[in-house]
Design an enzyme around this catalytic site. Structure first.
Site, PDB file in Angstrom:
ATOM      1  N   TRP A 179       0.862  -1.191   0.000  1.00 10.81           N
ATOM      2  CA  TRP A 179       0.000   0.000   0.000  1.00 10.81           C
ATOM      3  C   TRP A 179       0.894   1.236   0.000  1.00 10.81           C
ATOM      4  O   TRP A 179       1.848   1.325   0.782  1.00 10.81           O
ATOM      5  CB  TRP A 179      -0.891  -0.032   1.239  1.00 10.81           C
ATOM      6  CG  TRP A 179      -1.792   1.137   1.415  1.00 10.81           C
ATOM      7  CD1 TRP A 179      -2.593   1.700   0.469  1.00 10.81           C
ATOM      8  CD2 TRP A 179      -2.018   1.862   2.634  1.00 10.81           C
ATOM      9  NE1 TRP A 179      -3.307   2.729   1.024  1.00 10.81           N
ATOM     10  CE2 TRP A 179      -2.983   2.855   2.355  1.00 10.81           C
ATOM     11  CE3 TRP A 179      -1.522   1.764   3.928  1.00 10.81           C
ATOM     12  CZ2 TRP A 179      -3.445   3.747   3.318  1.00 10.81           C
ATOM     13  CZ3 TRP A 179      -1.982   2.646   4.885  1.00 10.81           C
ATOM     14  CH2 TRP A 179      -2.939   3.633   4.579  1.00 10.81           C
ATOM     15  N   ASP A 260      -0.727  -5.976   9.196  1.00  7.05           N
ATOM     16  CA  ASP A 260      -1.692  -4.923   8.846  1.00  7.05           C
ATOM     17  C   ASP A 260      -2.955  -5.655   8.407  1.00  7.05           C
ATOM     18  O   ASP A 260      -2.938  -6.345   7.388  1.00  7.05           O
ATOM     19  CB  ASP A 260      -1.139  -4.047   7.716  1.00  7.05           C
ATOM     20  CG  ASP A 260      -2.073  -2.888   7.353  1.00  7.05           C
ATOM     21  OD1 ASP A 260      -1.701  -2.076   6.495  1.00  7.05           O
ATOM     22  OD2 ASP A 260      -3.180  -2.797   7.934  1.00  7.05           O
ATOM     23  N   LYS A 296     -13.285  -0.870   5.894  1.00  3.68           N
ATOM     24  CA  LYS A 296     -13.922  -1.670   4.849  1.00  3.68           C
ATOM     25  C   LYS A 296     -14.947  -2.632   5.400  1.00  3.68           C
ATOM     26  O   LYS A 296     -16.066  -2.703   4.915  1.00  3.68           O
ATOM     27  CB  LYS A 296     -12.876  -2.491   4.083  1.00  3.68           C
ATOM     28  CG  LYS A 296     -12.042  -1.715   3.081  1.00  3.68           C
ATOM     29  CD  LYS A 296     -11.136  -0.692   3.672  1.00  3.68           C
ATOM     30  CE  LYS A 296     -10.059  -0.225   2.737  1.00  3.68           C
ATOM     31  NZ  LYS A 296      -9.131   0.678   3.427  1.00  3.68           N
TER      32      LYS A 296
END
Lengths: 451, 453
Positions: A179, A260, A296
């Site tokens: 990311w 993560d 999310k």
């Protein structure tokens, strides 16, 4: 990214400096940084002399004049470009935000029903239980330090600051690619990082040997940043067997695993299954750092709700680590926002709501799986070249690494009005079944006709 | 020359192992590394040896929070918590403003609302309205697009983002903070990478402003230095400059090109008037100069837990403002990506609706008035008891806090004998007082001053 922005000397560095010098009654003609000559021709400085005292009247130039315009964020900037596009067929596959089949944002039903409840303590408890399992011995033995953070970004940042303070010189290894904001976070926190091989463009899959070799080669006691599930941006996850080998190597090298987890539940549809990698490491007795996000999986993007967890070998260590994490948060924002925490605590803490959430989670993950299938079918039937598009099915989670290069991505946008990040990543969450064929046409054209 | 180190084993201490790890980082890699003895266990394992976090010490308790912790433990029925800097009603309860509840209900009922990410700079409406609130709706700086406003996490977050920006882009200039100031200020600025200096502010002899000292210290600051100013209701002293003094401060600062960084946490809460409490800031903007302003809605809208605030930077030109905004985004993205939507939506809802805005000003004035009346009651109560000393500073100081002038021995006495909880510097939160509890506090102060010095 942030570290590459140097503060350039302002257009009129002499503006304030020379006024300082002048006020002190000194004029250092030999000082190259102050260029008295420049100051004479500088239209922005007005000076008046009153005998021996020179005064500089207020300069009309900003002290920030020399600041350059920062480039737009590579991910968030895509949405801005999409908004500016008026073409009727435009498609936004940039930001990883879940959309319905109608391509609308989705507020989960469980979130609409929530009633506010007391406190952050409830949130900290349920978030750790969600990740590690409610009956995990590490929770029962109080070996987990959990602090609410500002979604994934904020939680990663707290951990990074902890690493900088207590493990000076230690490096974080991040996957190549990862990311885009990971590097910024570690740069701004002052933590050095390097990359381990991850994505293999030849197979559009995992370069497992490269990954293991690079983790082995790192100095002992490094921090290894791992995506718990649904790797961003590739969508490529290690198999359970591969996770076991990764854990072996990390243990051998006394590395510290740093997870993560931004998509728990979103990858497979099962909250427990998606936590398997983290739980495996914890079950081996390893100390583990894990950053969570509810952006999310609960659709709480804008509420900024997440947590940083540190599993320690003793409750005493966990208590001390927690106190230091809070100490890092205080000069950053004092305390985290309570609203999102209340929503999560209520949903996860209520068995009926939690069940409902599980069902909505399965539905969202299910839609993405369906879209993957439709896209794969469209690509396979339309593309006569025999290229293997099965990576679309093998990849998991919100994103897919298409293997398209930057020029091909530009073609996707300029010709087809498909918005995506330049690394070839598309967000399946932004795709509807209805648009799969269109997207397939775009991908096939970009792949074969542009290079 | 490769340094010597022992490979990890159960006989070496955690410190040795950590040092070994560090040394291995620094040592140049060589083929010899591959022939190291294989580690037989992992220090990261819970089953063997110590934690890798063994060297992490317990952080000290936050001094202000510690007061509340001690208060909670006290079983006395007459105990009083005057440490907390949060508004309490006459009944000693936290207050959610009616207009806030209304706004929240509107938001919940609006089925069209979604929870998508805000832009990095936050909610646009909120930013625009916040700027108008502090600078005035007709501010030329706003009209000329010279102001950039970014939503941040309350006052702390706004200060932090501003300070990080300055540390990167403002040529290593130091920041001057008043003596004393809110305990978190030096930590925020230091961690942002700024060097922190102080200027004289509070005069214990008068329990008022040391104006001469302030002018001298700012006068001798290097040109271009940043100066932290409390826009109104100075925390912890409650001592504010007069308008005339503000004007002198402004002139001095502009003559030395000192950059003002306002912390505005109590707009409307100090005097009861939003405009009056913004005068200091507006004075500096009116002269066309640049400044930073951190705003918090924690107190004046009672949104403490939602973390709502804004950082505004007033620049010389619209072009500079635009560039500054782009760089602020680079500070924000790796810190928290984008700000939380809930609190900002409540604020925007209230500020943009004429009726709700008016309702808010009325509720705000009521809070400010209650505090002002507590000041008067405490002053009267001390006078009635003939408590030695001049207590007029209680009614001269403004805002949530009063610097009583009591020393730490007197404070300890009040806690032990009267169960009054306050910070050791003698600061009390007037918001924690009620008409019923004022007599008890007055008794405590009277006893402390009479019996101890």
């Amino acid at each position: 990214m942030a570290s590459s922005v140097l503060s350039l000397p302002s257009a009129t560095p002499s503006a304030s400096l020379s006024s300082y010098e002048i006020n002190k009654g000194k004029l250092n003609l030999g000082n190259t940084s102050l260029c008295f000559n420049k100051e004479k021709t500088n239209p922005f400085i007005k000076t008046k002399s009153f005998g021996r005292i020179s005064m500089v009247l207020t300069s009309n130039v900003s002290r920030f004049e020399g600041i350059t315009m920062a480039p737009p964020d590579p991910i968030l900037g895509v949405s801005e470009a999409f908004k500016a596009d008026n073409h009727e067929l435009k498609l936004n596959l940039g930001v990883g935000a879940y959309r319905t089949e109608e391509l609308k944002p989705y507020v989960l039903n469980v979130v609409k029903k929530y009633l506010p409840i007391e406190g952050l303590a409830a949130f900290n408890k349920v978030t750790a239980e969600l990740l590690f399992g409610a009956d995990n011995p590490v929770i029962k033995k109080q070996r987990v330090a959990t602090v609410q953070g500002l979604s994934g970004t904020g939680s990663l940042r707290l951990a990074a600051a902890l690493i900088e303070r207590y493990f000076p010189g230690a490096k974080v290894l991040i996957s190549s690619p990862t990311w885009g904001n990971h590097k910024n976070i570690f740069n701004d926190a002052g933590v050095p990082w390097s990359e381990y091989r991850y994505y293999d463009p030849k197979t559009v899959g995992l370069d497992f040997e490269g990954m293991i070799a690079d983790i082995k080669a790192a100095s002992d006691g490094s921090f290894i940043l791992l995506h718990g599930c649904a790797h961003n941006p590739t969508g490529i996850d290690p198999t359970p067997e591969q996770w076991g080998i990764i854990a072996d190597v990390i243990q051998e090298k006394n590395h510290i695993p740093f997870f993560d987890i931004a998509y728990q539940g979103f990858a497979s549809g099962s909250l427990d299954a998606d936590a398997a990698s983290v739980r495996m490491f914890v079950a081996r007795g390893m100390e583990v750092i894990a950053a969570q996000s509810y952006s999310k999986n609960l659709g709480l993007y804008a509420e900024r709700i997440g947590a940083i967890n540190v599993v320690c070998s003793s409750p005493d260590a966990a208590g001390r680590v927690k106190s230091q994490l809070k100490r890092i948060a205080r000069p950053m924002y004092s305390n985290p926002p309570v609203h999102g925490a209340r929503i999560v605590a209520n949903i996860v803490g209520d068995s009926a709501l939690f069940k409902e959430w599980n069902a909505e989670m399965e539905m969202m993950a299910g839609r993405i799986k369906n879209v993957r299938h439709k896209l794969f079918d469209s690509l396979s039937s339309k593309d006569k070249s025999g290229k293997d598009w099965s990576f679309v099915l093998k990849q998991i989670g919100m994103f897919s690494f298409t293997g398209l290069n930057k020029v091909q991505c530009d073609n996707m946008t300029n010709k087809w009005h498909v918005y995506m990040t330049k690394d070839g990543r598309i967000s399946l969450a932004g795709l509807s079944l209805a648009k799969c064929e269109y997207l397939a046409d775009a991908i096939i054209d970009s792949y074969h006709n542009v290079s | 020359m490769r340094p010597e180190f022992t490979s990890s084993s159960s006989s070496s201490s955690p410190t040795d192992r950590r040092l070994s790890a560090l040394v291995r980082h620094l040592a140049t890699s060589s083929p010899m590394m591959e022939f190291q003895t294989t580690v037989t266990f992992s220090p990261t394992s819970g089953f063997y040896g110590d934690s890798v976090f063994s060297h992490v010490v317990r952080a000290p308790e936050d001094p202000i929070l510690g007061v509340t912790v001690a208060y909670n433990k006290d079983p006395s029925p007459v105990k009083l918590n005057l440490g907390v800097g949060a508004y309490r009603t006459e009944e000693g309860k936290p207050l959610v403003l009616n207009v806030v509840r209304k706004a929240e209900q509107m938001l919940v009922n609006d089925r069209s609302r979604v929870k998508e990410y805000l832009p990095i700079v936050g909610l646009a409406d909120f930013n625009e309205l916040s700027a108008k609130l502090i600078f005035g709706a007709d501010s030329p700086a706003i009209r000329e697009n010279r102001v950039t406003t970014v939503q941040c996490l309350s006052g702390t977050g706004s200060l932090r983002v501003g300070a990080e920006f300055l540390a990167r882009h403002y040529h290593q200039r130091p920041i001057y903070i008043p003596q004393p100031t809110w305990g978190n200020h030096p930590k925020i600025f230091t961690l942002s990478g700024l060097s922190v200096k102080t200027y004289r502010y509070y005069d214990p002899a008068t329990r008022g402003l040391n104006f001469q000292g302030l002018l001298e210290d700012l006068g001798s600051a290097p040109s271009g230095s940043i100066v932290l100013l409390h826009a109104c209701a100075h925390n912890p002293t409650g001592v504010d400059p007069t308008l005339q003094q503000w004007e002198q401060i402004r002139r001095l600062m502009r003559s030395k090109a000192l950059l003002p960084f306002f912390d505005s946490a109590y707009q409307g809460f100090a005097s009861g008037s939003l405009d009056a409490d913004a005068m200091s800031v507006r004075m500096f903007v009116a002269d066309g100069g640049e400044c930073f302003v951190a705003q918090s809605y924690a107190k004046n809208m009672g949104l403490n837990g939602e973390r709502v605030g804004a950082l505004s930077v007033v620049c010389k030109t619209a072009d500079v403002a635009s560039k500054v905004e782009s760089q602020l985004k680079l500070v924000i993205r790796p810190m928290f990506s984008n700000p939380p939507i809930h609190g900002a939506s409540i604020v925007a809802t209230i500020l943009k609706d004429r009726n709700m805005y008016n309702e808010w000003t009325i509720e705000l004035k009521a809070m400010a008035d209650r505090i002002i009346s507590m000041r008067q009651k405490l002053f009267d109560a001390l006078r009635a008891r003939g408590t030695p000393g001049d207590w007029s500073h209680i009614i001269k100081q403004i805002g949530m806090f009063t610097f009583t002038g009591l020393n730490s021995k007197q404070v300890a006495f009040m806690t032990k004998e009267y169960h009054i909880y306050m910070t050791a510097d003698g600061r009390i939160s007037m918001a924690g007082l009620s008409s019923k509890t004022v007599p008890h506090l007055a008794d405590a102060i009277h006893a402390a001053v009479s019996r101890m010095s």
